[in-house]
Design a protein around this motif. Structure first.
Motif, PDB file in Angstrom:
ATOM      1  N   SER A 116       0.896  -1.247   0.389  1.00 56.42           N
ATOM      2  CA  SER A 116       0.070   0.020   0.086  1.00 56.42           C
ATOM      3  C   SER A 116       0.682   1.529   0.062  1.00 56.42           C
ATOM      4  O   SER A 116       2.286   1.204  -0.235  1.00 56.42           O
ATOM      5  N   LEU A 152      -6.982   3.897   5.200  1.00 52.20           N
ATOM      6  CA  LEU A 152      -6.258   2.739   4.552  1.00 52.20           C
ATOM      7  C   LEU A 152      -6.107   2.011   5.376  1.00 52.20           C
ATOM      8  O   LEU A 152      -5.718   0.311   5.425  1.00 52.20           O
ATOM      9  N   ALA A 177      -8.459  -0.358   6.827  1.00 52.43           N
ATOM     10  CA  ALA A 177      -8.615  -1.174   5.494  1.00 52.43           C
ATOM     11  C   ALA A 177      -7.850  -2.818   5.908  1.00 52.43           C
ATOM     12  O   ALA A 177      -7.672  -3.990   6.250  1.00 52.43           O
ATOM     13  N   LEU A 196      -3.236  -2.993  -2.306  1.00 48.99           N
ATOM     14  CA  LEU A 196      -4.871  -2.336  -1.721  1.00 48.99           C
ATOM     15  C   LEU A 196      -4.182  -0.315  -1.783  1.00 48.99           C
ATOM     16  O   LEU A 196      -3.927  -0.037  -1.514  1.00 48.99           O
ATOM     17  N   PRO A 232      -7.768   2.305  -0.796  1.00 51.89           N
ATOM     18  CA  PRO A 232      -8.672   1.898  -1.020  1.00 51.89           C
ATOM     19  C   PRO A 232      -9.683   3.194  -1.038  1.00 51.89           C
ATOM     20  O   PRO A 232     -11.240   3.223  -0.767  1.00 51.89           O
ATOM     21  N   GLU A 233      -9.335   3.785  -1.925  1.00 50.54           N
ATOM     22  CA  GLU A 233      -9.744   5.849  -1.510  1.00 50.54           C
ATOM     23  C   GLU A 233      -8.944   6.128  -2.935  1.00 50.54           C
ATOM     24  O   GLU A 233      -8.471   5.404  -3.981  1.00 50.54           O
ATOM     25  N   ALA A 274     -11.963  -0.151  -5.399  1.00 49.79           N
ATOM     26  CA  ALA A 274     -12.224  -1.187  -3.678  1.00 49.79           C
ATOM     27  C   ALA A 274     -13.649  -1.429  -3.824  1.00 49.79           C
ATOM     28  O   ALA A 274     -13.868  -2.328  -3.315  1.00 49.79           O
ATOM     29  N   GLY A 322     -10.401   3.937  -5.926  1.00 50.37           N
ATOM     30  CA  GLY A 322      -9.507   3.098  -5.386  1.00 50.37           C
ATOM     31  C   GLY A 322      -9.261   2.324  -6.418  1.00 50.37           C
ATOM     32  O   GLY A 322      -9.316   1.881  -6.664  1.00 50.37           O
ATOM     33  N   VAL A 325      -7.945  -2.358  -5.850  1.00 51.22           N
ATOM     34  CA  VAL A 325      -7.986  -3.573  -5.256  1.00 51.22           C
ATOM     35  C   VAL A 325      -7.087  -4.465  -6.099  1.00 51.22           C
ATOM     36  O   VAL A 325      -7.953  -4.857  -7.469  1.00 51.22           O
ATOM     37  N   THR A 374     -11.204  -9.284  -0.495  1.00 47.67           N
ATOM     38  CA  THR A 374     -10.625  -8.113   0.164  1.00 47.67           C
ATOM     39  C   THR A 374     -11.314  -7.104   0.040  1.00 47.67           C
ATOM     40  O   THR A 374     -11.753  -6.144   0.788  1.00 47.67           O
ATOM     41  N   VAL A 424     -13.128  -4.740   2.556  1.00 51.59           N
ATOM     42  CA  VAL A 424     -12.752  -3.114   2.069  1.00 51.59           C
ATOM     43  C   VAL A 424     -13.744  -2.021   1.892  1.00 51.59           C
ATOM     44  O   VAL A 424     -13.978  -1.085   1.774  1.00 51.59           O
ATOM     45  N   LEU A 471     -15.450   1.626   2.337  1.00 49.05           N
ATOM     46  CA  LEU A 471     -14.867   3.393   0.971  1.00 49.05           C
ATOM     47  C   LEU A 471     -16.894   3.697   0.607  1.00 49.05           C
ATOM     48  O   LEU A 471     -17.142   4.993   0.554  1.00 49.05           O
TER      49      LEU A 471
END
Length: 279
Positions: free
Chosen positions: A161, A170, A173, A204, A206-207, A232, A249, A251, A261, A265, A269
């Motif tokens: 990440s 983050l 997550a 990863l 997440p945003e 994400a 995001g 993934v 995942t 996650v 979000l």
């Protein structure tokens, strides 16, 4: 590697030499916005890559980070589009931490099909084409095929990440995933490379995760290496969307872990988007 991938790799390596010419001496830093630096290296590499791509495919538009938007304003009407980040990791370049790469990707239809990453300092490159495989090319020219890891449990997995964007979302997550290890890397391209090299199972973010030029090449390489690449929320990226920002995001990586995942996650979000009035 097919002929197109070899050509893109040669262009990436030529751009890397331009970048290293700047990196070897003092250079000025300008800012396009807050915490958004740009240097001579970005501009020189951008100019070179776009010139070479036009020679290669004169009728294919090029969405490049350092090009004026009017140069590619009509790209959404084309089937094939190049996406270019001449220096992915400019902050690392400015800080001289060596963690930056050249990224060139090709969108053909709805999905990226070809991608190359070239790390100017190490000389290592990664390249992939859908249906043709993904490869790591070392400085000495040796080529090895790469595949994403096949870890079966998040408890045994490693996540890569952001190094600089350690947001609350983050951290939540990562805590929710409960993985065994977390790697922090600044460049989006090098995060993808960490997955295809087997050092991480999941990339990863997440945003917000940069823009489409930060995603096209890594997506092509990860998918060519047997991986999965979505936002994400579990949706494929739309490279012709009105906004080029990856604001839901990323993934990406090991398909055995991707669904779990996203399941863990996505609610984080979604709640953040609702808080901001985005949904």
């Amino acid at each position: 590697m097919d002929a197109l991938l070899q050509n893109l790799l040669a262009i990436g390596r030529e751009a890397a030499r331009e970048i290293m010419d700047v990196y070897a001496r003092p250079f000025a830093v300008d800012y396009k916005g807050p915490a958004d630096p740009v240097t001579e290296a970005d501009r020189r590499a951008n100019t070179l890559i776009c010139a070479r791509l036009r020679e290669l495919e004169p009728n294919t538009p090029i969405v490049a980070e350092e090009s004026p938007e009017e140069d590619w304003a009509d790209f959404r009407s084309f089937e094939r589009v190049f996406f270019v980040d001449p220096v992915d990791g400019t902050r690392a370049f400015v800080d001289r931490t060596d963690d930056f790469v050249v990224m060139i990707g090709l969108l053909d239809g709805q999905r990226p099909t070809h991608g190359v990453l070239v790390a100017p300092v190490s000389g290592i490159a990664w390249a992939g084409a859908l249906g043709r495989g993904a490869f790591r090319i070392d400085r000495d020219g040796s080529v090895s095929e790469v595949r994403v890891p096949e870890t079966l449990s998040l408890a045994d997995a490693a996540v890569v990440s952001s190094r600089s964007h350690r947001t609350s979302l983050l951290e939540q997550a990562i805590e929710r995933l409960a993985v065994s290890r977390v790697l922090a890397i600044g460049s989006a391209g090098l995060k993808g490379a960490a997955v295809v090299d087997g050092r991480a199972d999941i990339y990863l973010a997440p945003e917000h995760a940069g823009c489409r030029w930060d995603a096209c090449a890594p997506e092509a390489i990860l998918r060519a290496a047997g991986g999965t690449y979505t936002d994400a929320l579990g949706n494929d990226l739309d490279y012709r969307a009105p906004s080029l920002k990856n604001d839901t995001g990323i993934v990406a990586g090991n398909p055995n872990l991707h669904g779990e995942t996203v399941r863990l996650v996505a609610p984080l979000l979604q709640a953040e988007l609702e808080k901001r009035g985005r949904v």
